[in-house]
Scaffold this active site. Sequence first.
Site, PDB file in Angstrom:
ATOM      1  N   CYS A  69     -22.160 -66.242 -98.982  1.00 39.72           N
ATOM      2  CA  CYS A  69     -22.845 -67.406 -99.551  1.00 39.72           C
ATOM      3  C   CYS A  69     -24.333 -67.462 -99.216  1.00 39.72           C
ATOM      4  O   CYS A  69     -25.043 -68.323 -99.729  1.00 39.72           O
ATOM      5  CB  CYS A  69     -22.147 -68.689 -99.106  1.00 39.72           C
ATOM      6  SG  CYS A  69     -22.006 -68.898 -97.316  1.00 39.72           S
ATOM      7  N   HIS A  70     -24.815 -66.559 -98.418  1.00 38.40           N
ATOM      8  CA  HIS A  70     -26.228 -66.585 -97.987  1.00 38.40           C
ATOM      9  C   HIS A  70     -26.788 -65.177 -98.080  1.00 38.40           C
ATOM     10  O   HIS A  70     -26.779 -64.463 -97.075  1.00 38.40           O
ATOM     11  CB  HIS A  70     -26.320 -67.116 -96.552  1.00 38.40           C
ATOM     12  CG  HIS A  70     -27.716 -67.372 -96.078  1.00 38.40           C
ATOM     13  ND1 HIS A  70     -28.482 -66.417 -95.458  1.00 38.40           N
ATOM     14  CD2 HIS A  70     -28.479 -68.482 -96.138  1.00 38.40           C
ATOM     15  CE1 HIS A  70     -29.653 -66.928 -95.122  1.00 38.40           C
ATOM     16  NE2 HIS A  70     -29.672 -68.177 -95.531  1.00 38.40           N
ATOM     17  N   PHE A  71     -27.195 -64.703 -99.108  1.00 34.08           N
ATOM     18  CA  PHE A  71     -27.269 -65.222-100.472  1.00 34.08           C
ATOM     19  C   PHE A  71     -26.358 -64.376-101.357  1.00 34.08           C
ATOM     20  O   PHE A  71     -26.031 -63.253-100.993  1.00 34.08           O
ATOM     21  CB  PHE A  71     -28.711 -65.162-100.987  1.00 34.08           C
ATOM     22  CG  PHE A  71     -29.655 -65.970-100.137  1.00 34.08           C
ATOM     23  CD1 PHE A  71     -29.800 -67.338-100.343  1.00 34.08           C
ATOM     24  CD2 PHE A  71     -30.364 -65.376 -99.109  1.00 34.08           C
ATOM     25  CE1 PHE A  71     -30.673 -68.077 -99.555  1.00 34.08           C
ATOM     26  CE2 PHE A  71     -31.223 -66.109 -98.321  1.00 34.08           C
ATOM     27  CZ  PHE A  71     -31.385 -67.466 -98.540  1.00 34.08           C
ATOM     28  N   VAL A  76     -27.499 -61.941 -96.084  1.00 29.36           N
ATOM     29  CA  VAL A  76     -28.198 -61.874 -94.806  1.00 29.36           C
ATOM     30  C   VAL A  76     -27.654 -62.991 -93.909  1.00 29.36           C
ATOM     31  O   VAL A  76     -27.335 -64.083 -94.387  1.00 29.36           O
ATOM     32  CB  VAL A  76     -29.736 -61.989 -94.994  1.00 29.36           C
ATOM     33  CG1 VAL A  76     -30.135 -63.307 -95.636  1.00 29.36           C
ATOM     34  CG2 VAL A  76     -30.474 -61.761 -93.693  1.00 29.36           C
TER      35      VAL A  76
END
Length: 171
Positions: A69-71, A76
């Site tokens: 979810c990041h990203f 990362v």
Amino acid sequence: MNKANSFSKEELVTCGHGNLFGANSPRLPIDNMLMIDRITKINDDGGEFGKGEIVAELDIDPSLWFFGCHFETDPVMPGCLGLDAMWQLVGFFLGWEGAEGKGRALGVGEVKFTGQVLPDAKKVTYKLTIKRKVYRKLVMGIADAVMEVDGREIYSATDLKVGIFTDTSSF
């Protein structure tokens, strides 16, 4: 009280449930927010200031929750999670020394990010040196720390502050 000088993931999870140092000792977070897989070194007289040090590790795997979810197309590890791990370790240190209460991050002097943790990394290492310990009405630990990924320093933080409180209702 458990004055061991290293701790496994199972013991860290036990701390999160209040069963490592006692029910009233500071707890680590559990599940996804526990950013530590093991503590390989902890003592109360080492480090740059002779007041204690902690070395801990997190194994990196591409399936870790934050990479999804990041990203979405640029995975990362969020920098705030590494910083939170440093606060987690200061609170753990105070519990290891016998403090009782609930740990709360109180601030940080300066944070620098000079690299990133990507899914192909293998291991994050946290190295903290305790600068000051306060055991009065307020219990507080202050530490400097670095975070490495696969042996390369990528984060640093000065004056990480964690307080231990018997009552957090007015916080």
